[in-house]
Design a protein around this motif. Structure first.
Motif, PDB file in Angstrom:
ATOM      1  N   ALA A  92      41.370  41.402  48.509  1.00  0.00           N
ATOM      2  CA  ALA A  92      42.205  40.221  48.266  1.00  0.00           C
ATOM      3  C   ALA A  92      42.180  39.269  49.452  1.00  0.00           C
ATOM      4  O   ALA A  92      42.099  38.043  49.281  1.00  0.00           O
ATOM      5  N   ARG A  93      42.246  39.824  50.643  1.00  0.00           N
ATOM      6  CA  ARG A  93      42.231  38.951  51.835  1.00  0.00           C
ATOM      7  C   ARG A  93      40.898  38.218  51.966  1.00  0.00           C
ATOM      8  O   ARG A  93      40.861  37.062  52.410  1.00  0.00           O
ATOM      9  N   LEU A  94      39.801  38.870  51.583  1.00  0.00           N
ATOM     10  CA  LEU A  94      38.502  38.197  51.625  1.00  0.00           C
ATOM     11  C   LEU A  94      38.479  37.018  50.655  1.00  0.00           C
ATOM     12  O   LEU A  94      37.957  35.947  50.976  1.00  0.00           O
ATOM     13  N   LEU A  95      39.031  37.221  49.473  1.00  0.00           N
ATOM     14  CA  LEU A  95      39.106  36.120  48.517  1.00  0.00           C
ATOM     15  C   LEU A  95      39.942  34.971  49.063  1.00  0.00           C
ATOM     16  O   LEU A  95      39.537  33.800  49.016  1.00  0.00           O
ATOM     17  N   ASN A 149      50.301  41.378  47.248  1.00  0.00           N
ATOM     18  CA  ASN A 149      51.237  40.256  47.236  1.00  0.00           C
ATOM     19  C   ASN A 149      50.544  38.979  47.716  1.00  0.00           C
ATOM     20  O   ASN A 149      49.986  38.951  48.808  1.00  0.00           O
ATOM     21  N   GLY A 150      50.564  37.962  46.904  1.00  0.00           N
ATOM     22  CA  GLY A 150      49.915  36.704  47.256  1.00  0.00           C
ATOM     23  C   GLY A 150      48.595  36.467  46.552  1.00  0.00           C
ATOM     24  O   GLY A 150      47.986  35.408  46.701  1.00  0.00           O
ATOM     25  N   ILE A 151      48.166  37.446  45.740  1.00  0.00           N
ATOM     26  CA  ILE A 151      46.872  37.321  45.070  1.00  0.00           C
ATOM     27  C   ILE A 151      46.898  36.234  43.999  1.00  0.00           C
ATOM     28  O   ILE A 151      45.836  35.798  43.519  1.00  0.00           O
ATOM     29  N   SER A 152      48.071  35.754  43.642  1.00  0.00           N
ATOM     30  CA  SER A 152      48.158  34.714  42.603  1.00  0.00           C
ATOM     31  C   SER A 152      47.409  33.450  43.000  1.00  0.00           C
ATOM     32  O   SER A 152      47.032  32.650  42.139  1.00  0.00           O
ATOM     33  N   GLU A 153      47.167  33.263  44.285  1.00  0.00           N
ATOM     34  CA  GLU A 153      46.402  32.097  44.726  1.00  0.00           C
ATOM     35  C   GLU A 153      44.918  32.256  44.428  1.00  0.00           C
ATOM     36  O   GLU A 153      44.175  31.268  44.433  1.00  0.00           O
ATOM     37  N   ALA A 154      44.479  33.495  44.172  1.00  0.00           N
ATOM     38  CA  ALA A 154      43.051  33.732  43.940  1.00  0.00           C
ATOM     39  C   ALA A 154      42.759  34.249  42.539  1.00  0.00           C
ATOM     40  O   ALA A 154      41.767  33.850  41.921  1.00  0.00           O
ATOM     41  N   TYR A 155      43.611  35.127  42.027  1.00  0.00           N
ATOM     42  CA  TYR A 155      43.344  35.741  40.723  1.00  0.00           C
ATOM     43  C   TYR A 155      43.806  34.798  39.624  1.00  0.00           C
ATOM     44  O   TYR A 155      44.977  34.434  39.548  1.00  0.00           O
ATOM     45  N   MET A 156      42.869  34.440  38.740  1.00  0.00           N
ATOM     46  CA  MET A 156      43.156  33.455  37.709  1.00  0.00           C
ATOM     47  C   MET A 156      43.360  34.062  36.331  1.00  0.00           C
ATOM     48  O   MET A 156      44.255  33.667  35.593  1.00  0.00           O
ATOM     49  N   ALA A 157      42.497  35.007  35.930  1.00  0.00           N
ATOM     50  CA  ALA A 157      42.571  35.506  34.558  1.00  0.00           C
ATOM     51  C   ALA A 157      41.834  36.827  34.442  1.00  0.00           C
ATOM     52  O   ALA A 157      40.921  37.131  35.214  1.00  0.00           O
ATOM     53  N   GLY A 158      42.251  37.604  33.424  1.00  0.00           N
ATOM     54  CA  GLY A 158      41.565  38.842  33.106  1.00  0.00           C
ATOM     55  C   GLY A 158      41.292  38.917  31.615  1.00  0.00           C
ATOM     56  O   GLY A 158      42.122  38.508  30.793  1.00  0.00           O
ATOM     57  N   PHE A 159      40.129  39.430  31.254  1.00  0.00           N
ATOM     58  CA  PHE A 159      39.741  39.572  29.853  1.00  0.00           C
ATOM     59  C   PHE A 159      39.498  41.049  29.562  1.00  0.00           C
ATOM     60  O   PHE A 159      38.704  41.691  30.248  1.00  0.00           O
ATOM     61  N   ILE A 160      40.190  41.581  28.564  1.00  0.00           N
ATOM     62  CA  ILE A 160      39.911  42.937  28.117  1.00  0.00           C
ATOM     63  C   ILE A 160      39.104  42.811  26.836  1.00  0.00           C
ATOM     64  O   ILE A 160      39.628  42.491  25.771  1.00  0.00           O
ATOM     65  N   THR A 161      37.811  43.041  26.965  1.00  0.00           N
ATOM     66  CA  THR A 161      36.890  42.840  25.838  1.00  0.00           C
ATOM     67  C   THR A 161      36.291  44.184  25.451  1.00  0.00           C
ATOM     68  O   THR A 161      35.176  44.527  25.838  1.00  0.00           O
ATOM     69  N   TYR A 162      37.053  44.941  24.687  1.00  0.00           N
ATOM     70  CA  TYR A 162      36.646  46.292  24.338  1.00  0.00           C
ATOM     71  C   TYR A 162      35.548  46.313  23.276  1.00  0.00           C
ATOM     72  O   TYR A 162      34.660  47.156  23.308  1.00  0.00           O
ATOM     73  N   SER A 163      35.610  45.371  22.376  1.00  0.00           N
ATOM     74  CA  SER A 163      34.618  45.342  21.289  1.00  0.00           C
ATOM     75  C   SER A 163      33.476  44.384  21.617  1.00  0.00           C
ATOM     76  O   SER A 163      33.608  43.488  22.455  1.00  0.00           O
ATOM     77  N   ASN A 164      32.368  44.579  20.938  1.00  0.00           N
ATOM     78  CA  ASN A 164      31.240  43.662  21.098  1.00  0.00           C
ATOM     79  C   ASN A 164      31.625  42.254  20.657  1.00  0.00           C
ATOM     80  O   ASN A 164      31.228  41.256  21.286  1.00  0.00           O
ATOM     81  N   GLU A 165      32.402  42.180  19.577  1.00  0.00           N
ATOM     82  CA  GLU A 165      32.807  40.872  19.067  1.00  0.00           C
ATOM     83  C   GLU A 165      33.613  40.117  20.113  1.00  0.00           C
ATOM     84  O   GLU A 165      33.438  38.907  20.312  1.00  0.00           O
ATOM     85  N   ALA A 166      34.494  40.837  20.828  1.00  0.00           N
ATOM     86  CA  ALA A 166      35.294  40.188  21.872  1.00  0.00           C
ATOM     87  C   ALA A 166      34.419  39.751  23.044  1.00  0.00           C
ATOM     88  O   ALA A 166      34.645  38.700  23.648  1.00  0.00           O
TER      89      ALA A 166
END
Length: 435
Positions: free
Chosen positions: A270-273, A299-316
């Motif tokens: 996180a600090r590297l980001l 704590n504070g990663i909100s400045e770097a982390y934008m979004a996460g995708f859980i794509t379990y299926s091929n369609e996703a």
């Protein structure tokens, strides 16, 4: 040099003996004893049985100078640890007026009815020095008898960690510091991407030759800790002894050393980001959000982390990340090509500078001879440069998922270090890179 005292911890409580409560008190006491130079070679756990508690005292004092107990100081009829202490030392029980006043004040503040058995907690063995409880009703105490080789020191503390920890740190430690003219200072280096056996082999001769400081490896899931411990009269002197050993380890293992002491893999990443003003997203299949959850621990990663995708299926994977249908058909969801496409797709969809992807077969089913259970691919994208890694895990479903998260976090850390080094051009697909 003064006598080198040894201690033994006795946890009293049937609930600990049966595993209903985890004994975190012992871990805290152990760490603090090391800091004041008092050796610890044994621990005991005993239920709320008076005779067994007495037996534990006898065994403990047969091999240690100091016994530290936790628990067994309550007001109920089965809390007889203090009485067994008085019996062991051959002294009567006496009421401590200040302890009684503290109990009365605390129970009145809570609006609780005081019953006769509450006053039981104000009784201490004669000659004991009380440790008054600012967080509960049960006082602790220290009972110190004998001289020289016959000296026996008993310290009894309440069981709830919210009461035990402050009492031990604020009142017991100053007493123990008077017993030792040396302190122990430790520095723990954290490594990732190398096995314990490799670390031990590389350091075997060094560890065999060391007496002070000492060096010991500790294996963790996907990681290895190296603890350097020095004994000296002052902390500064001990740290001067530790420093050249740490320098040697860092030179030997390079970037496999990711941090020290309180550093975690996610905090370092996180600090590297944040230090490089980079944003990140994640695309997870078999880990189902575990990677994002771990990174968000910082704590504070909100400045770097934008979004996460859980794509379990091929369609996703196709719809949310833009993974080409042809890639999934030709190579499969568990492949380096799909891992690469997932990472690049996450970065594009979230508009981030960096992205991590994880896709694999966590088990216990779903494997084939070509793609066995535990096969996991990781993609890492940083500023137009995408790398893919393959790892093979051989444990349970949850352990395989956790191992994938650790490997992915480490892969991102290494990619960010390379970015810092100026390697910003597209390096193309690289397989089986060493994590």
């Amino acid at each position: 040099m003064s006598k080198q005292y040894t201690a033994e911890i006795i946890a009293i409580g049937t609930e600990i003996l049966l595993g209903d409560i985890v004994n975190t008190n012992a871990a805290h006491i152990s760490r603090q004893l090391a800091k004041v130079g008092i050796g610890l070679y044994h621990q005991q756990v005993v239920g709320d049985n008076p005779e067994r508690v007495l037996e534990a005292f006898r065994l403990g004092f047969s091999r240690a100078d100091i016994i530290i107990t936790t628990g067994g100081l309550g007001p109920t009829g089965d809390d007889l640890s203090k009485e067994m202490a008085a019996r062991y030392f051959g002294v009567p029980m006496e009421e401590d007026a200040q302890a009684r006043a503290n109990i009365e004040e605390r129970l009145n503040l809570r609006g609780m009815t005081i019953t006769p058995n509450n006053w039981k907690q104000a009784l201490l063995p004669k000659g004991a020095r009380p440790f008054y409880n600012d967080h509960g009703t049960a006082p602790g105490f220290i009972l110190d008898q004998g001289e020289g080789e016959e000296r026996r020191i008993l310290i009894m503390l309440p069981g709830p960690p919210s009461e035990m920890v402050p009492m031990f740190d604020e009142q017991v430690i100053p007493c123990l510091q008077e017993l030792s003219d040396q302190i122990l200072v430790s520095r723990t280096l954290h490594l990732c991407g190398i096995g314990e056996s490799q670390v031990e082999y590389a350091l075997h001769d060094l560890m065999e030759s060391m007496e002070n400081p000492t060096l010991a490896p500790y294996a963790k899931t996907g990681m290895v800790d190296l603890r350097i411990t020095a004994k000296a009269k002052t902390e500064e002197e001990a740290r001067d002894m530790i420093r050249p050993v740490e320098d040697h380890i860092r030179e030997l293992f390079g970037r496999k050393v990711y941090g020290a002491d309180a550093d975690t893999l996610e905090s370092v990443t996180a600090r590297l980001l944040l230090d490089n003003h980079l944003t990140v997203s994640a695309a997870e299949s078999c880990t189902g959000g575990l990677f994002s959850g771990r990174l968000i621990n910082y704590n504070g990663i909100s400045e770097a982390y934008m979004a996460g995708f859980i794509t379990y299926s091929n369609e996703a994977k196709e719809r949310m990340l833009g993974v080409p249908h042809e890639t999934l058909v030709q190579y499969g969801a568990v492949s380096e090509q799909t891992a690469r496409a997932m990472a690049e797709g996450a970065a594009k969809a979230a508009g981030t500078d960096a992205a991590v992807s994880i896709t694999g077969i966590a088990g216990p089913g779903g494997g084939t001879p070509e793609k066995p259970v535990g096969l996991i691919y990781i993609g890492v994208h940083v500023k137009g440069r995408t790398l893919a890694y393959r790892i093979n895990c051989t444990k349970s479903r949850q352990e395989n998922r956790n191992a994938a998260v650790i490997s992915a976090m480490n892969a991102l850390r290494l990619a960010l270090l390379e970015y810092e080094d100026g390697l910003k051009e597209d390096g193309g697909l690289v397989l089986d890179r060493e994590l």
